[in-house]
Scaffold this motif. Structure first.
Motif, PDB file in Angstrom:
ATOM      1  N   ALA A 247       0.829  -1.201   0.000  1.00 17.36           N
ATOM      2  CA  ALA A 247       0.000   0.000   0.000  1.00 17.36           C
ATOM      3  C   ALA A 247       0.868   1.258   0.000  1.00 17.36           C
ATOM      4  O   ALA A 247       0.620   2.210  -0.752  1.00 17.36           O
ATOM      5  N   GLN A 248       1.890   1.265   0.850  1.00 15.56           N
ATOM      6  CA  GLN A 248       2.720   2.466   0.922  1.00 15.56           C
ATOM      7  C   GLN A 248       3.474   2.690  -0.393  1.00 15.56           C
ATOM      8  O   GLN A 248       3.572   3.823  -0.882  1.00 15.56           O
ATOM      9  N   ALA A 249       4.014   1.617  -0.979  1.00 12.83           N
ATOM     10  CA  ALA A 249       4.715   1.761  -2.254  1.00 12.83           C
ATOM     11  C   ALA A 249       3.771   2.281  -3.330  1.00 12.83           C
ATOM     12  O   ALA A 249       4.136   3.149  -4.139  1.00 12.83           O
ATOM     13  N   SER A 250       2.559   1.762  -3.334  1.00 11.33           N
ATOM     14  CA  SER A 250       1.601   2.192  -4.350  1.00 11.33           C
ATOM     15  C   SER A 250       1.279   3.684  -4.211  1.00 11.33           C
ATOM     16  O   SER A 250       1.234   4.417  -5.214  1.00 11.33           O
ATOM     17  N   LEU A 251       1.062   4.136  -2.988  1.00  6.55           N
ATOM     18  CA  LEU A 251       0.718   5.555  -2.786  1.00  6.55           C
ATOM     19  C   LEU A 251       1.919   6.456  -3.054  1.00  6.55           C
ATOM     20  O   LEU A 251       1.775   7.545  -3.623  1.00  6.55           O
ATOM     21  N   HIS A 252       3.105   6.031  -2.651  1.00  8.89           N
ATOM     22  CA  HIS A 252       4.305   6.823  -2.930  1.00  8.89           C
ATOM     23  C   HIS A 252       4.501   6.942  -4.447  1.00  8.89           C
ATOM     24  O   HIS A 252       4.762   8.030  -4.972  1.00  8.89           O
ATOM     25  N   GLY A 253       4.350   5.821  -5.130  1.00 11.11           N
ATOM     26  CA  GLY A 253       4.509   5.846  -6.583  1.00 11.11           C
ATOM     27  C   GLY A 253       3.480   6.742  -7.250  1.00 11.11           C
ATOM     28  O   GLY A 253       3.813   7.540  -8.141  1.00 11.11           O
ATOM     29  N   GLU A 254       2.230   6.623  -6.818  1.00 11.93           N
ATOM     30  CA  GLU A 254       1.172   7.458  -7.415  1.00 11.93           C
ATOM     31  C   GLU A 254       1.459   8.942  -7.170  1.00 11.93           C
ATOM     32  O   GLU A 254       1.283   9.774  -8.063  1.00 11.93           O
ATOM     33  N   LEU A 255       1.889   9.251  -5.952  1.00 16.19           N
ATOM     34  CA  LEU A 255       2.182  10.654  -5.637  1.00 16.19           C
ATOM     35  C   LEU A 255       3.297  11.195  -6.540  1.00 16.19           C
ATOM     36  O   LEU A 255       3.178  12.295  -7.105  1.00 16.19           O
ATOM     37  N   LEU A 256       4.374  10.429  -6.673  1.00 10.17           N
ATOM     38  CA  LEU A 256       5.494  10.916  -7.489  1.00 10.17           C
ATOM     39  C   LEU A 256       5.091  11.043  -8.960  1.00 10.17           C
ATOM     40  O   LEU A 256       5.495  12.006  -9.639  1.00 10.17           O
ATOM     41  N   ARG A 257       4.325  10.102  -9.431  1.00  6.49           N
ATOM     42  CA  ARG A 257       3.834  10.219 -10.823  1.00  6.49           C
ATOM     43  C   ARG A 257       2.986  11.468 -10.983  1.00  6.49           C
ATOM     44  O   ARG A 257       3.116  12.213 -11.968  1.00  6.49           O
ATOM     45  N   ALA A 258       2.095  11.703 -10.033  1.00  4.44           N
ATOM     46  CA  ALA A 258       1.200  12.867 -10.128  1.00  4.44           C
ATOM     47  C   ALA A 258       1.995  14.168 -10.074  1.00  4.44           C
ATOM     48  O   ALA A 258       1.750  15.099 -10.854  1.00  4.44           O
ATOM     49  N   LEU A 259       2.962  14.234  -9.167  1.00  2.00           N
ATOM     50  CA  LEU A 259       3.773  15.447  -9.062  1.00  2.00           C
ATOM     51  C   LEU A 259       4.668  15.607 -10.285  1.00  2.00           C
ATOM     52  O   LEU A 259       4.905  16.729 -10.760  1.00  2.00           O
ATOM     53  N   GLY A 260       5.165  14.495 -10.794  1.00  2.00           N
ATOM     54  CA  GLY A 260       5.989  14.563 -12.000  1.00  2.00           C
ATOM     55  C   GLY A 260       5.210  15.153 -13.163  1.00  2.00           C
ATOM     56  O   GLY A 260       5.747  15.948 -13.957  1.00  2.00           O
TER      57      GLY A 260
END
Lengths: 335, 190
Positions: free
Chosen positions: A253-266
């Motif tokens: 769950a944490q990896a998924s949310l971290h990844g989504e956040l970085l993609r969104a900010l990118g």
């Protein structure tokens, strides 16, 4: 006494009730759940600590579940025992103080959960209203099938008291070691600094440093991941295989949310390297699927699943390394 | 012009992921023994999703209805193809690889990405092939929890005759049907 009339729910399919309940609290406090829940990323395993709860997380601060999940924010929490003499009193007071209680429950007693009168399973709900005149407590559960509304207080209290029942139908999230009759009192900061490239760069550097550091009692970082994978591979008992499903949910769950956040900010900041790093982190989350599901299905016959599980544990470690390589590029690009 | 080519999966079906409301207890799609409601699926009938025609499997007692991926080697009608399209679903999000074996001895590993079947959205750009109104649990039918089957594409980038494909060793991935889409060159030649 009525305190809060409604709450907002937030859900992603890789998360558990741990993230979904805290997301509701964050939204009520005016914060973006993804920016908060997705900022920290770590590998952390505490040998012998994994409890059969949907909301299990290896706590770096003992007893502080929310603060351990969100170490980069000024968040604290503590478990409180439900007062048998005045069971609704503390929730009423917390709500009056602007805090939403998070209560530990057993799904078996909750009419809106699929496990109702079928399976015992440890779960979390948000309390957002106490109506002592009507004898109801309003709760929110963003996990499908999502529910928000009043429950008879005796139903909720029965569910709270029962948490910790062993059930062979659910070896992952039920068991006598889970403690019932408690709720999580979470303190959130009034303000959270906005994320900008500079702050995120510092966070990525800190996450990377923690991943590179040697691990000790708690198995953390790349070293902890290697030790965890070696243990799960070589000593693949039914208990460790079941534990992989439970423990892995938090990591996934944490990896998924971290990844989504970085993609969104990118995408928002037009930083392609950041978006690519986010996608690599999401791939780590998806590698956890293979580990968790292979282990869960294989727990009755560890020998039969040993080959595929070893393969998936190896690929999981390589996915972490690839993600950190991409994160290094992204951090350099943010400087 | 060459038509889309269904892949015969009957010999590889090994999992009961579909049940009727009257017999949910034999479902084994995931570790919770959830299953998809047969009443809402085109069992044993042709089915089109994402512009691709599939042969949807039948389902019934003692009759597996999907391939839970354990490295099965699947023979395909020889030909040149652009896509291998799948009707598939994940026990949680799945990213893995399919091995494509060609007549000239070459082998390519291509990505297969399939979203979660349980109350999820398409995170890998798939077409939603099926979204049910209920989820089957061992003891009951649960409203408010959707079950999904996705139409996903695996690319065939090599311009060579495809003979076989190996599904991943990943029990989180379930394939209900597969169809090959001929390469543009082959279509034009036809």
């Amino acid at each position: 006494m009525t305190c809060v009339r409604s709450v907002t729910q937030w859900y992603r399919d890789p998360i558990s009730c741990l993230q979904s309940t805290l997301a509701t609290l964050l939204l009520e406090a005016g914060h973006d759940p993804l920016e908060v829940l997705g900022l920290s990323w770590e590998f952390r395993y505490h040998p012998g600590d994994v409890r059969p709860e949907e909301y299990y997380w290896p706590c770096r601060r003992p007893g502080d579940l929310a603060g351990s999940l969100l170490p980069l924010h000024d968040v604290t929490s503590r478990w409180r025992a439900i007062d048998r003499a005045d069971p609704l009193g503390e929730w009423r007071d917390a709500l009056a103080g602007g805090r939403l209680p998070v209560v530990a429950v057993d799904n078996y007693h909750l009419p809106f959960r699929p496990a109702y009168h079928d399976v015992h399973a440890a779960h979390l709900l948000v309390v957002y209203d106490v109506d002592e005149t009507a004898g109801t407590v309003s709760v929110s559960d963003a996990m499908p099938p999502d529910f928000a509304g009043p429950l008879p207080a005796e139903v909720l209290l029965r569910s709270c008291a029962a948490a910790g029942v062993d059930d062979e139908q659910d070896v992952f999230f039920s068991g006598p070691v889970t403690s019932g009759g408690r709720w999580l009192d979470v303190r959130l900061p009034a303000t959270i600094p906005a994320l900008d490239p500079g702050r995120l760069g510092l966070v990525l550097d800190a996450n990377a440093a923690a991943f590179a550091a040697p691990s000790e009692q708690a198995w953390t970082g790349a070293d902890g991941l290697r030790r965890y994978c070696a243990q799960t591979d070589t000593a693949a008992t039914p208990e460790l295989l079941a534990e992989a499903y439970t423990f892995g949910w938090g990591m996934q769950a944490q990896a998924s949310l971290h990844g989504e956040l970085l993609r969104a900010l990118g995408a928002r900041w037009d930083r392609p390297a950041l978006a690519e790093a986010g996608r690599r982190v999401e791939q780590v989350a998806h590698r956890w699927t293979a580990v968790r599901v292979t282990a869960a299905h294989g727990r009755d016959d560890p020998a039969a699943c040993a080959g595929p599980l070893r393969d998936h544990l190896g690929r999981l470690q390589r996915a972490y390394q690839e993600a950190h390589t991409a994160l290094g590029r992204a951090a350099a690009d943010l400087r | 012009m060459r038509e889309q080519v269904p892949i015969e999966l009957a010999a590889h079906l090994n999992n009961a992921g579909i049940t009727p409301a009257s017999d949910t207890g034999r479902g084994r799609f995931n570790v919770w023994r959830n299953s998809l409601p047969g009443e809402e699926l085109p069992l044993g009938r042709p089915f089109t999703a994402g512009g691709v025609r599939f042969a949807f499997p039948a389902a019934g007692p003692g009759r597996p209805d999907n391939v839970r991926c354990e490295g099965q080697l699947v023979t395909v009608p020889p030909g040149r193809y652009d896509w291998c399209c799948l009707l598939a679903a994940g026990e949680r999000r799945v990213e893995d690889e399919v091995a494509l074996h060609f007549a000239d001895g070459s082998v390519d590993f291509e990505p297969v990405r399939v979203s979660d079947f349980w109350a999820a959205s398409a995170v890998f750009g798939e077409e939603e092939a099926v979204a049910t109104s209920v989820m089957h649990y061992p003891q009951h039918v649960q409203p408010g929890v959707t079950a999904h089957i996705w139409c996903q594409r695996v690319p065939v980038t090599r311009r060579a005759e495809l003979r076989r494909l190996r599904l991943p060793h990943n029990v989180a991935l379930h394939v209900f049907a597969a169809t090959l889409c001929p390469s543009r060159e082959e279509v034009n030649a036809g």
